[in-house]
Write a protein that holds these residues in place. Sequence first.
Motif, short mmCIF file in Angstrom:
data_model
loop_
_atom_site.label_atom_id
_atom_site.label_comp_id
_atom_site.label_asym_id
_atom_site.label_seq_id
_atom_site.Cartn_x
_atom_site.Cartn_y
_atom_site.Cartn_z
N VAL A 151 49.55 38.66 -34.59
CA VAL A 151 48.84 39.76 -35.23
C VAL A 151 47.61 39.24 -35.98
CG1 VAL A 151 49.00 41.53 -37.03
CG2 VAL A 151 50.89 41.22 -35.42
N ALA A 152 47.77 38.12 -36.68
CA ALA A 152 46.65 37.53 -37.41
C ALA A 152 45.54 37.10 -36.46
CB ALA A 152 47.13 36.34 -38.24
N ALA A 170 44.91 38.34 -33.47
CA ALA A 170 44.27 39.54 -32.92
C ALA A 170 43.27 40.13 -33.90
CB ALA A 170 45.33 40.57 -32.55
N ARG A 171 43.66 40.13 -35.20
CA ARG A 171 42.73 40.67 -36.20
C ARG A 171 41.53 39.76 -36.39
NH1 ARG A 171 40.46 41.31 -40.85
NH2 ARG A 171 40.42 43.40 -41.79
N LEU A 183 41.93 38.32 -25.83
CA LEU A 183 42.86 37.81 -26.84
C LEU A 183 43.25 36.39 -26.50
CD1 LEU A 183 44.72 38.14 -29.30
CD2 LEU A 183 46.43 39.14 -27.75
N HIS A 204 45.16 44.45 -33.38
CA HIS A 204 46.22 43.92 -34.25
C HIS A 204 47.15 45.02 -34.74
CE1 HIS A 204 43.39 45.24 -37.43
NE2 HIS A 204 44.45 45.30 -38.20
N ASN A 232 51.26 44.93 -34.20
CA ASN A 232 52.05 44.81 -35.43
C ASN A 232 53.21 45.80 -35.41
OD1 ASN A 232 52.72 43.79 -37.96
ND2 ASN A 232 51.46 45.30 -39.03
N ALA A 255 38.62 46.25 -38.00
CA ALA A 255 38.52 44.97 -37.31
C ALA A 255 37.24 44.28 -37.74
CB ALA A 255 38.53 45.17 -35.79
#
Length: 470
Positions: A130-131, A133-134, A306, A149, A153, A77
Motif C-alpha cells: 500500500v505504501a 502504491a501511494r 506498480l 493505494h 488497502n 495521490a
Amino acid sequence: MAIPEGILRPVKNIFGGVRLPHNKGTAEKETVIMPAPETVVIAMQQHIGAPCTSCVKKGDTVYVGTKIGDSDKFISAPIHSSVSGTVDSIGTMLLPSGATCQTVVINSDGLMTPDPDLKPHTVETKEQLVAAARDSGLVGLGGAGFPAHVKLNVGPNTMLDTLIINGAECEPYITSDYRECVESTDSILGGIFVIKNILGIKNVIIAVEDNKPKAISKLQKLAEDELGYQMGVNSTDDEKTKALYKVATDVKDTDNSIRLMRLKSQYPQGAEKVLIYTTTGRKLPLGKLPSDVGCLVMNITSVSYLYKYITTGMPVVSRTVTVAGDAVANPQNVCVPIGTPIEALIEFCGGYKKAARKILYGGPMMGTALVDTKMPLLKQNNAILVFGSKEAVRPIDNPCIRCGRCANTCPMGLQPLEIESALRIGDIERVKALYVDYCIECGCCSYVCPSKRYLTQTMRLAKAELRNKK
C-alpha cells in the motif's frame, strides 16, 4: 471457433452495450518516446479525491521523480516532477471538469536526470504494498484516476478471492493498454504476482477483448503455470530483469490460478461494474465497492506501472498515450512526460493534416473535450484524439420518438428516457427511484438514439441534481 486451452469463457454476457467501429489504426505501431518539452505544467489534481498542494517553490531544482505535490487526505495521490530542471512558478489552471487546481510549472534542463534518492522497494507485506502504491503516485491509468493505494488497502475482514486485470480497452482508437500488453508483458505478470501473493487472492482473471489476438497470445503464454513464469525470467540475460522477478515473488503459479479470459468485443466491456459481472457473474450493488463482492479490479497498465515502481523506484512521471484521429498527421502511441502541453504532443506527431475542430482527452465515448491545447497531459489520460469537421460535427437533437433503444442498450438496465422526463419536470424523487446513480456515463444511450438526444449529458446532470438534494 473453439477457445484455446487455458482461455476462460465469460461467465456472463454483457447486457445491452453497443458494437463500435474499432478504428485502432495505431495498434501495431510501437511506442515511441517523446523528448521532454522545454516547459511542463504539472497539475496538482490528477486523481479522484483531494487535490495536492505543491511542496516546492519558485527557483527550486527538481529531478525526474522528485515529489512536488502531496496531500494528507487518504483519497489522494502524490505528484512528481516529470523532468529535471527548475521550478518556474506556482500557478493555477482550469481542469476539463471545470474545477480549478494549483499547478507547478517547471523549465526543463533537457538532461532528464533521475532523482538520486530513487531506489527499488522491498514489498513483502500488505502495508509495504500500500505504501509503495501511494508513494508511486499511481492512479487508475485506464482513465478513472482512482488512487491505487486506496484499492489495495483492503480491510482485515474483507475477503478477496478474485483479482480482475482489466485489459479490455473497449473504446475506439485507443491502443495504449494494448501496447503495454505487447511491450511490457513481464511487468504485467510481475505486478500480478505481487498483488496476488501479498493480498492472498486465490484467482486472477486477465480480461482482454477478442480483437487483440497478439496480446491474448502473449499473455496466455506467460500465464500458463510454471512455464509462463520461467519464460518471463529466461527471456533475457539482463540481471535486472531476473532481480525484478525475485522482488515480485518466488512462488510460481503452480495451481493454475492465473487465467486469461477472452471477452467479446463489445462496448463497454471495460467498465468496472460490467467487467465484474462478465467475468464472475456477480452484481455490484449501488454504493458498494468491488471488494464487497470479493473482487479487486486493476487496469492492466496500472499493474505494470506498480511493478516498475517497485523494481526501479521511479514513480509515475510519464505514460503512454494514443494520439489518433482524422486531423492528426502521424497517429501513434507515444510515451509522454506528465505535464507536457497537448500542443507540443500534437506537434511531435506531425501536427495537423487538416483543421482540428475537436480535441479530446480520452476516447470518443467517455472523453472530455479540450478548450485549449496549452492544457497539459494528466496521469489518467490514455489518449488524445484530434478530429476534423466531419468527425466533430455536433448532431441536432430532435424530439424523442419513444423507440426504447436507450433502455435496451443501457448496460446497467436503466431507462434514460424516463430519467430525462423526470428531470425536466424537477421530480428528483422520481429520478432517484429510477436508480440514476447506477449510470456509468458510458454514452451508449446517446450513441444509439435516432433522435440524437443528449441523454448521457442529461444523466450526468440528473446525478448532480440528486447529489445537490442530499
